[in-house]
Design a protein around this motif. Structure first.
Motif, PDB file in Angstrom:
ATOM      1  N   LEU A  17       4.436  -4.041   0.749  1.00 25.34           N
ATOM      2  CA  LEU A  17       4.183  -2.656   1.149  1.00 25.34           C
ATOM      3  C   LEU A  17       5.422  -2.012   1.763  1.00 25.34           C
ATOM      4  CD1 LEU A  17       0.594  -3.091   2.590  1.00 25.34           C
ATOM      5  CD2 LEU A  17       1.233  -1.789   0.550  1.00 25.34           C
ATOM      6  N   TRP A  18       6.148  -2.747   2.598  1.00 27.29           N
ATOM      7  CA  TRP A  18       7.367  -2.190   3.195  1.00 27.29           C
ATOM      8  C   TRP A  18       8.416  -1.894   2.124  1.00 27.29           C
ATOM      9  CZ3 TRP A  18       6.830  -6.666   7.059  1.00 27.29           C
ATOM     10  CH2 TRP A  18       6.048  -6.266   8.153  1.00 27.29           C
ATOM     11  N   ASP A  19       8.482  -2.761   1.098  1.00 23.63           N
ATOM     12  CA  ASP A  19       9.472  -2.557   0.037  1.00 23.63           C
ATOM     13  C   ASP A  19       9.147  -1.350  -0.832  1.00 23.63           C
ATOM     14  OD1 ASP A  19      10.955  -4.720   0.894  1.00 23.63           O
ATOM     15  OD2 ASP A  19      10.192  -6.090  -0.641  1.00 23.63           O
ATOM     16  N   VAL A  47      -6.270  -7.586   2.146  1.00 21.91           N
ATOM     17  CA  VAL A  47      -5.867  -6.200   2.403  1.00 21.91           C
ATOM     18  C   VAL A  47      -6.986  -5.447   3.126  1.00 21.91           C
ATOM     19  CG1 VAL A  47      -5.313  -3.982   1.309  1.00 21.91           C
ATOM     20  CG2 VAL A  47      -4.141  -6.061   0.571  1.00 21.91           C
ATOM     21  N   TYR A  48      -8.225  -5.641   2.719  1.00 22.68           N
ATOM     22  CA  TYR A  48      -9.342  -4.978   3.395  1.00 22.68           C
ATOM     23  C   TYR A  48      -9.454  -5.425   4.849  1.00 22.68           C
ATOM     24  CZ  TYR A  48     -10.959  -3.282  -1.177  1.00 22.68           C
ATOM     25  OH  TYR A  48     -11.056  -2.657  -2.398  1.00 22.68           O
ATOM     26  N   ASN A  54      -6.137  -2.252  11.276  1.00 22.73           N
ATOM     27  CA  ASN A  54      -5.205  -1.112  11.370  1.00 22.73           C
ATOM     28  C   ASN A  54      -3.756  -1.491  11.127  1.00 22.73           C
ATOM     29  OD1 ASN A  54      -7.240   0.828  11.961  1.00 22.73           O
ATOM     30  ND2 ASN A  54      -7.299   0.032  14.051  1.00 22.73           N
ATOM     31  N   VAL A  55      -3.537  -2.448  10.221  1.00 17.74           N
ATOM     32  CA  VAL A  55      -2.189  -2.855   9.856  1.00 17.74           C
ATOM     33  C   VAL A  55      -1.759  -2.142   8.574  1.00 17.74           C
ATOM     34  CG1 VAL A  55      -0.746  -4.844   9.237  1.00 17.74           C
ATOM     35  CG2 VAL A  55      -2.482  -5.077  10.995  1.00 17.74           C
ATOM     36  N   VAL A  56      -2.733  -1.880   7.698  1.00 13.70           N
ATOM     37  CA  VAL A  56      -2.492  -1.085   6.487  1.00 13.70           C
ATOM     38  C   VAL A  56      -3.511   0.045   6.454  1.00 13.70           C
ATOM     39  CG1 VAL A  56      -1.605  -3.052   5.172  1.00 13.70           C
ATOM     40  CG2 VAL A  56      -3.993  -2.426   4.941  1.00 13.70           C
ATOM     41  N   HIS A  66      -7.313   2.207  -5.233  1.00 14.88           N
ATOM     42  CA  HIS A  66      -6.724   2.837  -4.056  1.00 14.88           C
ATOM     43  C   HIS A  66      -5.269   2.406  -3.886  1.00 14.88           C
ATOM     44  CE1 HIS A  66     -11.018   3.181  -2.959  1.00 14.88           C
ATOM     45  NE2 HIS A  66     -10.614   4.311  -2.424  1.00 14.88           N
ATOM     46  N   LEU A  67      -4.491   3.265  -3.262  1.00 13.08           N
ATOM     47  CA  LEU A  67      -3.132   2.919  -2.869  1.00 13.08           C
ATOM     48  C   LEU A  67      -3.132   2.692  -1.363  1.00 13.08           C
ATOM     49  CD1 LEU A  67      -0.950   5.422  -4.924  1.00 13.08           C
ATOM     50  CD2 LEU A  67      -1.351   2.995  -5.378  1.00 13.08           C
ATOM     51  N   PHE A  68      -2.430   1.653  -0.959  1.00 15.73           N
ATOM     52  CA  PHE A  68      -2.332   1.286   0.447  1.00 15.73           C
ATOM     53  C   PHE A  68      -0.892   1.432   0.907  1.00 15.73           C
ATOM     54  CE2 PHE A  68      -6.023  -0.821  -1.208  1.00 15.73           C
ATOM     55  CZ  PHE A  68      -6.957  -0.728  -0.185  1.00 15.73           C
ATOM     56  N   ALA A  69      -0.730   1.724   2.195  1.00 15.21           N
ATOM     57  CA  ALA A  69       0.598   1.861   2.797  1.00 15.21           C
ATOM     58  C   ALA A  69       0.607   1.097   4.117  1.00 15.21           C
ATOM     59  CB  ALA A  69       0.925   3.336   3.038  1.00 15.21           C
ATOM     60  N   PRO A  70       1.792   0.681   4.552  1.00 12.23           N
ATOM     61  CA  PRO A  70       1.859  -0.009   5.842  1.00 12.23           C
ATOM     62  C   PRO A  70       1.554   0.958   6.982  1.00 12.23           C
ATOM     63  CG  PRO A  70       4.067   0.322   4.939  1.00 12.23           C
ATOM     64  CD  PRO A  70       3.095   0.798   3.907  1.00 12.23           C
ATOM     65  N   ALA A  71       0.790   0.489   7.958  1.00 10.37           N
ATOM     66  CA  ALA A  71       0.488   1.304   9.135  1.00 10.37           C
ATOM     67  C   ALA A  71       1.334   0.869  10.325  1.00 10.37           C
ATOM     68  CB  ALA A  71      -1.002   1.210   9.476  1.00 10.37           C
ATOM     69  N   VAL A  72       2.095  -0.221  10.149  1.00 10.10           N
ATOM     70  CA  VAL A  72       3.019  -0.691  11.183  1.00 10.10           C
ATOM     71  C   VAL A  72       4.383  -0.909  10.534  1.00 10.10           C
ATOM     72  CG1 VAL A  72       1.231  -1.799  12.587  1.00 10.10           C
ATOM     73  CG2 VAL A  72       2.426  -3.131  10.870  1.00 10.10           C
ATOM     74  N   SER A  73       5.410  -0.776  11.325  1.00 10.60           N
ATOM     75  CA  SER A  73       6.766  -0.933  10.797  1.00 10.60           C
ATOM     76  C   SER A  73       7.130  -2.403  10.661  1.00 10.60           C
ATOM     77  CB  SER A  73       7.776  -0.243  11.711  1.00 10.60           C
ATOM     78  OG  SER A  73       7.897  -0.955  12.934  1.00 10.60           O
ATOM     79  N   ARG A  74       8.088  -2.668   9.802  1.00 11.09           N
ATOM     80  CA  ARG A  74       8.609  -4.021   9.627  1.00 11.09           C
ATOM     81  C   ARG A  74       9.174  -4.530  10.956  1.00 11.09           C
ATOM     82  NH1 ARG A  74      11.903  -3.990   4.820  1.00 11.09           N
ATOM     83  NH2 ARG A  74      10.504  -5.374   3.735  1.00 11.09           N
TER      84      ARG A  74
END
Length: 127
Positions: A17-19, A47-48, A54-56, A66-74
């Motif tokens: 996700l970060w990449d 992932v769910y 609350n990480v993604v 669905h598309l998922f994104a990171p909710a926390v930074s690397r």
């Protein structure tokens, strides 16, 4: 709220996700090496669960996925992991540093960079 601990699989999912910033479950699965690729449903379940922690986050739906994104930074996740490792050593960094030096994973340039950071923090503390 503190960042929850991430398992090795969760960390690998986060790397994908970060990449890419946004991924479907299939995109995440395909980011794993073919020989060690977890099943689609394993990635989906993980992932769910990460979404519940609350990480993604789901960012949008495209067609039937669905598309998922990171909710926390690397950086935040790495700091949490390093803090957990240091806690195993009673908060002491010396055993970790010694191991990195012995295994050749810490270069002289790394030490010089760390020294610069320590000096700048020391100056900030004196101000």
């Amino acid at each position: 709220m503190p960042l929850p601990k991430l398992s090795q699989l969760e960390f690998q999912i986060m790397e994908a996700l970060w990449d890419k910033n946004e991924c479907s479950i299939r995109d995440i699965q395909e980011a794993f090496p073919a020989k060690k690729r977890p099943a689609y449903t394993t990635i989906q379940t993980t992932v769910y669960r990460m979404e519940a922690k609350n990480v993604v986050e789901r960012v949008r739906k495209v067609g039937n996925f669905h598309l998922f994104a990171p909710a926390v930074s690397r950086q935040a996740a790495q700091r949490r992991l390093i803090d957990d490792i240091l806690a195993l050593f009673g908060g002491r960094g010396q055993p970790v540093m010694a191991h990195l030096i012995e295994t050749g994973k810490l270069s002289l340039d790394d030490v010089k960079e760390a020294e610069k950071l320590l000096r700048s923090q020391s100056k900030g503390d004196q101000a």
